[in-house]
Every structure is written in C-alpha cells, then in structure tokens.
Design a protein around this motif. Structure first.
Motif, PDB file in Angstrom:
ATOM      1  N   CYS A 254       0.827  -1.223   0.000  1.00 10.77           N
ATOM      2  CA  CYS A 254       0.000   0.000   0.000  1.00 10.77           C
ATOM      3  C   CYS A 254       0.857   1.268   0.000  1.00 10.77           C
ATOM      4  N   PHE A 255       2.099   1.166  -0.449  1.00  8.72           N
ATOM      5  CA  PHE A 255       3.002   2.321  -0.444  1.00  8.72           C
ATOM      6  C   PHE A 255       2.474   3.440  -1.336  1.00  8.72           C
ATOM      7  N   GLY A 256       1.910   3.085  -2.488  1.00  6.65           N
ATOM      8  CA  GLY A 256       1.368   4.108  -3.396  1.00  6.65           C
ATOM      9  C   GLY A 256       0.172   4.822  -2.802  1.00  6.65           C
ATOM     10  N   ALA A 257      -0.717   4.053  -2.161  1.00  4.13           N
ATOM     11  CA  ALA A 257      -1.890   4.660  -1.535  1.00  4.13           C
ATOM     12  C   ALA A 257      -1.477   5.587  -0.398  1.00  4.13           C
ATOM     13  N   ALA A 258      -0.452   5.183   0.357  1.00  6.21           N
ATOM     14  CA  ALA A 258       0.042   6.026   1.451  1.00  6.21           C
ATOM     15  C   ALA A 258       0.667   7.302   0.911  1.00  6.21           C
ATOM     16  N   GLN A 259       1.425   7.189  -0.168  1.00  4.39           N
ATOM     17  CA  GLN A 259       2.013   8.388  -0.779  1.00  4.39           C
ATOM     18  C   GLN A 259       0.914   9.357  -1.210  1.00  4.39           C
ATOM     19  N   HIS A 260      -0.121   8.798  -1.845  1.00  4.35           N
ATOM     20  CA  HIS A 260      -1.218   9.646  -2.301  1.00  4.35           C
ATOM     21  C   HIS A 260      -1.900  10.324  -1.117  1.00  4.35           C
ATOM     22  N   TYR A 261      -2.185   9.563  -0.080  1.00  8.51           N
ATOM     23  CA  TYR A 261      -2.906  10.077   1.078  1.00  8.51           C
ATOM     24  C   TYR A 261      -2.112  11.150   1.806  1.00  8.51           C
ATOM     25  N   PHE A 262      -0.839  10.872   2.079  1.00  9.83           N
ATOM     26  CA  PHE A 262      -0.054  11.782   2.903  1.00  9.83           C
ATOM     27  C   PHE A 262       0.571  12.924   2.095  1.00  9.83           C
ATOM     28  N   THR A 263       0.563  12.818   0.767  1.00 12.39           N
ATOM     29  CA  THR A 263       0.994  13.950  -0.049  1.00 12.39           C
ATOM     30  C   THR A 263      -0.082  15.024  -0.085  1.00 12.39           C
ATOM     31  N   GLY A 264      -1.357  14.573  -0.106  1.00 15.83           N
ATOM     32  CA  GLY A 264      -2.444  15.543  -0.129  1.00 15.83           C
ATOM     33  C   GLY A 264      -2.581  16.189  -1.503  1.00 15.83           C
ATOM     34  N   SER A 265      -3.184  17.356  -1.562  1.00 12.35           N
ATOM     35  CA  SER A 265      -3.773  18.074  -0.440  1.00 12.35           C
ATOM     36  C   SER A 265      -5.031  17.363   0.059  1.00 12.35           C
ATOM     37  N   GLY A 280     -18.152   2.458  -5.998  1.00  9.06           N
ATOM     38  CA  GLY A 280     -18.288   1.385  -5.021  1.00  9.06           C
ATOM     39  C   GLY A 280     -16.994   1.044  -4.305  1.00  9.06           C
ATOM     40  N   TYR A 281     -16.021   1.960  -4.328  1.00  9.36           N
ATOM     41  CA  TYR A 281     -14.730   1.707  -3.696  1.00  9.36           C
ATOM     42  C   TYR A 281     -14.562   2.546  -2.427  1.00  9.36           C
ATOM     43  N   LYS A 282     -13.721   2.061  -1.545  1.00 10.79           N
ATOM     44  CA  LYS A 282     -13.262   2.848  -0.406  1.00 10.79           C
ATOM     45  C   LYS A 282     -11.771   3.103  -0.607  1.00 10.79           C
ATOM     46  N   ILE A 283     -11.369   4.363  -0.526  1.00 14.18           N
ATOM     47  CA  ILE A 283      -9.968   4.727  -0.743  1.00 14.18           C
ATOM     48  C   ILE A 283      -9.422   5.363   0.528  1.00 14.18           C
ATOM     49  N   ASN A 284      -8.313   4.824   1.021  1.00 10.39           N
ATOM     50  CA  ASN A 284      -7.630   5.410   2.176  1.00 10.39           C
ATOM     51  C   ASN A 284      -6.130   5.178   2.052  1.00 10.39           C
TER      52      ASN A 284
END
Length: 575
Positions: A254-265, A280-284
């Motif tokens: 989940c490194f890409g999802a974390a980058q997206h989340y914590f990069t913001g905005s 129908g997705y949950k994104i975190n």
C-alpha cells in the motif's frame, strides 16, 4: 551535530538586526546581511564545504573574519559576538523588525520610550494607544502596527521551502543508512513543492524485522530535540529547528496509496475518495478496496487508475480543476528545469551583486543556458548601487566586449528599472531603447492604495520600452505582505500591450504566486521565470521558480525563457 545554512544565516541576520537597532556602522551591518544571504542561498552546506577543506573566503562577501565566524558556528553552534550583543540589547527586538513598517530606528524608539521588547509588548502598546504619542508615529501608523502585530502573533510560522530542504536533505541521507530500509519519500506540502512547509511527513517501506531498529535509528538522529511518540510503525519528533517530523513505516503493498494520502492536499484526496465511492470503492492510506478486498494501492498510478484518471503530478493536487482536466485528458504537460533556455534577471558587482560579468556568464553557461540578462538596478535605487546613465552605458560596452569572447552563451543588456511613484520609468526613453529589453519593478511606495498602485503600473506599461514586470506583488514570504494591486487588470493590460510578467524564483519571493501563474496562463500572458540572481550560486534557484510554475499549471509554451534567443528577441519588439 550538523549546523544548517539556514541556522548560520539566521544568526547573521539577527546580529545585523540588533546592531542596526544599536545604530552601529551601516557597513558592518550590511556585511552581516550579505553574509546571511550568501550562506542561506548557497547550494552546499557550510559544514560539507569545511569538511572538504574549502576556503570559505572564496564565497561572495565572505572575508577572513566572517569565514572564522562561520567555522565557529559549524563547530560549536554558537556565534559569540551575537551572544555578546544579546546581553545588552534584548534579542526579541529582532522579531519586531519583521513587522512591516518597523525599521531599526522605530524599533529603537519603541524600546527606549515604551520599553517594548516583544511582539506581545508591541500589540499591547498599540491597543492601549501609547505608540502614537512617540515622535514619528501617528494614529494611522499605530493602527497598522496593531493589525500587523496581531496577524504576526496569530500566524503559525511555516518554513521556507529552501530552508525545509536544508533540514530534510541530511535527515533523508541519515535515514537511508538504516538497516532494512527499502524505499523512502517525503510526502506532504514538501512533495507538492509549496513555497512554505509546515512539517515533514516521511514514508518508508522496510523489511518487517527491521522496523524497530529503524525507529531507534530515527529517534537517535542527533538533531532530535524531543521524541513526542515512538512506536513500531510510526514515530514523531521535533528537531532542533523546531520542525515536526513524522516517520511512518508502510507495507509495500500500500506504499502508493500512502504516498497519495499523505501527499495531499486534503481537498484533492477528498475529491478522489468521492470519485471512488461512486464506483463502489473505499480509498484510504492502505489502498483502494472493493468491500474487504484490496484492489489497488501499491503505486499511486494504480489509485488513479481505479477512479478512471491518469496519474496527476503532486504539484497539481490542490483541487483546483486538476481532476476535471484529468478526466477530459487536458492535464498540462508541466514545465521542467530542462526546458529553461536562459535567465532574464541577474545582477553583478556593478550594482548589488557579488560576482563579475564573466563569472556570472560562466556560471550560466555551466547550467546549459543560451543567454543571461544582466539587469543592474537603476539610479533611483541608490541603496542597491543603482547605475546612472553613464555607468549603465559603460556596463553595456563591457557586455559587448565580453560577448565577443564568450562561446555558447550571450549576455543580454538590460536593467531592473524602477517604476517611480508617478508611473514613470527611472531612465529616459533614449537610454531605455538601448536595452535588449527591460525588467521593471517597484521598490518603494509599497503602501499606496490598490487603485493607485495599479494605475502606477499601468502608466509604466504605457511606455513602449516596458517589457517585463518584475516580482509583481512585491511580497517577501514570512516578512512582507504583498502590496495592494489588481493583478487581473494588470494582466489584462499586459496582454494588450505585449508585456510580460516575472515569476521571481528567489525563494523568499516566488512572486508570481501559483494562483497568479494560473491566472496569467488563462489570460494568455507570457511569463519569465527568473532568479533575480545576485551571485553565481543564486542562479541555481531557478528550480524553485520551476516548482512554483508547475504548481501554477505552466507549460513550456507559457514561459518566454524557454524560447531560443532569436525567437525571444522578437517578443520584446512592441508594436
């Protein structure tokens, strides 16, 4: 313990402030200010230079005495002269000089007359109506001081991007030495290349067995002042600089999802999450999920793919239309540093720069530039060594002679011409027409009402030899607010007249703002990304201008100094 360039520069600046308040020799004060500017903007740390055995006296404005002081600060973290001055003059007075409109003489008067030592003292005195009783102050100035002090106290100070880099770079190198670490990235506003940074969010992937030792390695960093929390997957510390740093260990999946989340905005992330909900997705931060099944998240691209979008560059992620543009296949192809063909704003020793014509030309050539404009200050800006007519024409002759000797780069004859209070330019037309082009700027009378300030600039643009409006708002980040001006009206009239605006890449300016760049692009006004370089080292600040341009959606086609010289010259011929 490493000492950062920003820390050395801050000490020199504070020393200069306090000496100026004490009414010390102005040449001595200026020496410390120049040293601060040299050190703060230098691309390598003073610590590294000394480790390599470099002679600091070879740096601009650094003589033997200043070199010894820098060495002492690198070795001990202290500047004994500053400590000596602070014993007799309250160090907090230096903070007062950051309030716009309070120069050293006014700060000294406030201290002597009202014993004002801190920002809180200043605010209290302004609120109680004591300041206007001092000679040189009035009701209006008291009210301005009250408002500015109130704003300054209430603001959470953010760190200039260049200073955040100064802090982040050695920390990143240190963390990369941790056993078991695989990948590492700094997210947040730092990655989005905002002009200021609040804190640092660092994400890593690591071998599972090594996470505890990595956290130990992180909290053992010699600049850590306080460990706020420490866990197996997340730790938070405060550094000596006051900056908060969060380190998170993220699973590879989940490194890409974390980058997206914590990069913001945050606004961008919320908008993407809403797009996911519709599908129908949950994104975190852990990925993209269909029910309990993770269907994406290893890369940022996979997150965007699942909501039907192409990858969006971090600089664009502010929810300012980038999702709609991505959906329509209309994302800009953002400018890169490699697109820049030359620099249209630079100074030499002839005015207030630190290097010679030849040295500046050589440095610009080493960056691969085709041209460099020499833009000494005009005569009215005497404090910056502005040139009179004879001096400027003598400079032109030197440029012509040097151009005959140079290979691969051309020096352009220009000037940073002052826009006077009535909107006239600081040189007569018969001199202005000798320039290859002009860079015109406001350096005084910042406090005119918005309508008058706008009219002043428009009158200046009426001159057929006006080409580029330099640092259009006059702001200094964290130091001086922009002057009041109708930017949209100025851009509208610039378009009509065939004039251009500057994105000043000096890290304290970054003026145009990113929003200003977006507006200029929309209105079809060409932009010059220029460093306002006062030394060879300053030429490397171009990257900060490019960062700002990317945040402002600019492409190569929007920036005039992405053009080869023959095409650039044609732009400056106003009809």
């Amino acid at each position: 313990m490493p000492v950062h360039n920003s820390e050395i520069a801050d000490k020199f600046d504070r020393l200069a402030d306090l000496l100026e308040i004490e009414d010390a020799n102005p040449f001595r004060v200026r020496a410390y200010r120049n040293a601060a500017r040299t050190v703060r903007g230098y691309p390598r740390s003073m610590s590294d230079l000394l480790d390599d055995g470099a002679d600091l006296t070879e740096l601009p404005d650094i003589g033997d005495d200043l070199a010894k002081k820098i060495q002492a600060m690198v070795e001990t973290g202290n500047l004994p002269l500053l400590e000596e001055v602070e014993e007799r003059t309250p160090p907090a007075l230096s903070e007062l000089m950051k309030i716009e409109g309070l120069g050293p003489k006014r700060v000294r008067a406030l201290y002597l007359e009202l014993n004002i030592k801190t920002l809180d003292d200043l605010k209290e005195a302004a609120e109680s109506g004591k300041i206007h009783e001092i000679a040189g102050f009035g009701d209006k100035s008291e009210e301005k001081i009250r408002k500015r002090a109130e704003k300054f106290i209430g603001e959470k100070k953010r760190t200039l991007l260049i200073e955040a880099e100064d802090i982040a770079r050695p920390l990143l190198e240190y963390l990369k030495k941790a056993e078991g670490l695989k990948e590492i990235v700094i997210a947040g506003s730092y990655r989005r290349r905002k002009e200021t940074v609040g804190d640092l969010d660092i994400l890593i992937t690591a071998a599972k067995a090594g996470t505890a030792s990595i956290m130990d390695h992180f909290t053992d960093y010699d600049e850590v002042e306080e460990v706020v929390s420490k866990g197996k997957t997340r730790s938070t510390v405060y550094l000596r600089s006051g900056m908060q740093v969060d380190l998170r260990v993220v699973p590879q999946i989940c490194f890409g999802a974390a980058q997206h989340y914590f990069t913001g905005s945050r606004a961008h992330n919320i908008a993407v999450r809403k797009m996911g909900v519709k599908k129908g997705y949950k994104i975190n931060e852990y990925g993209v999920f269909r029910g309990d099944e993770r269907i994406a998240g290893k890369t940022e691209k996979s997150v965007y793919d699942k909501v039907g979008l192409p990858y969006i560059e971090p600089e664009l992620r502010e929810n300012r239309g980038e999702l709609e543009a991505a959906k329509e296949g209309e994302l800009p192809k953002l400018i890169t540093l490699d697109d820049i063909r030359g620099n249209l704003h630079a100074h030499t020793k002839a005015s207030d720069g630190h290097n010679s014509l030849r040295e500046m030309a050589k440095a610009a050539a080493s960056l691969g530039y085709e041209y460099l404009a020499i833009t000494e200050h005009s005569k009215s800006l005497a404090v910056a060594g502005g040139l009179d007519k004879k001096q400027l024409q003598a400079q032109f002759k030197k440029i012509d002679k040097l151009n005959e000797q140079l290979d691969g780069i051309v020096l352009l004859k220009s000037s940073e011409v002052d826009i006077l209070a009535d909107g006239s330019l600081d040189y007569p037309d018969d001199l202005l027409k000798e320039l290859d082009f002009s860079v015109c700027a406001i350096h005084q009378k910042f406090d005119l009402p918005g309508k008058k300030q706008t009219e002043r600039i428009l009158r200046a643009m009426d001159n057929p030899y006006f080409n580029i409006l330099a640092h259009p708002s006059g702001r200094l980040i964290n130091e001086r607010d922009p002057y009041e001006v109708d930017l949209e009206k100025i851009l509208e009239e610039a378009k009509k007249r065939g004039c251009f605006v500057e994105l000043n890449a000096q890290p304290k300016r970054l003026d145009l703002t990113d929003e200003g760049c977006i507006l200029a692009k929309k209105m079809g006004v060409g932009i010059s990304i220029a460093t306002d370089a006062h030394s060879t080292a300053d030429l490397e600040h171009m990257r900060f201008g490019v960062d700002q341009a990317r945040r402002g959606w600019l492409e190569k086609k929007d920036v005039i100094n992405c053009l080869p010289l023959n095409k650039l010259r044609k732009l400056f011929k106003r009809n």
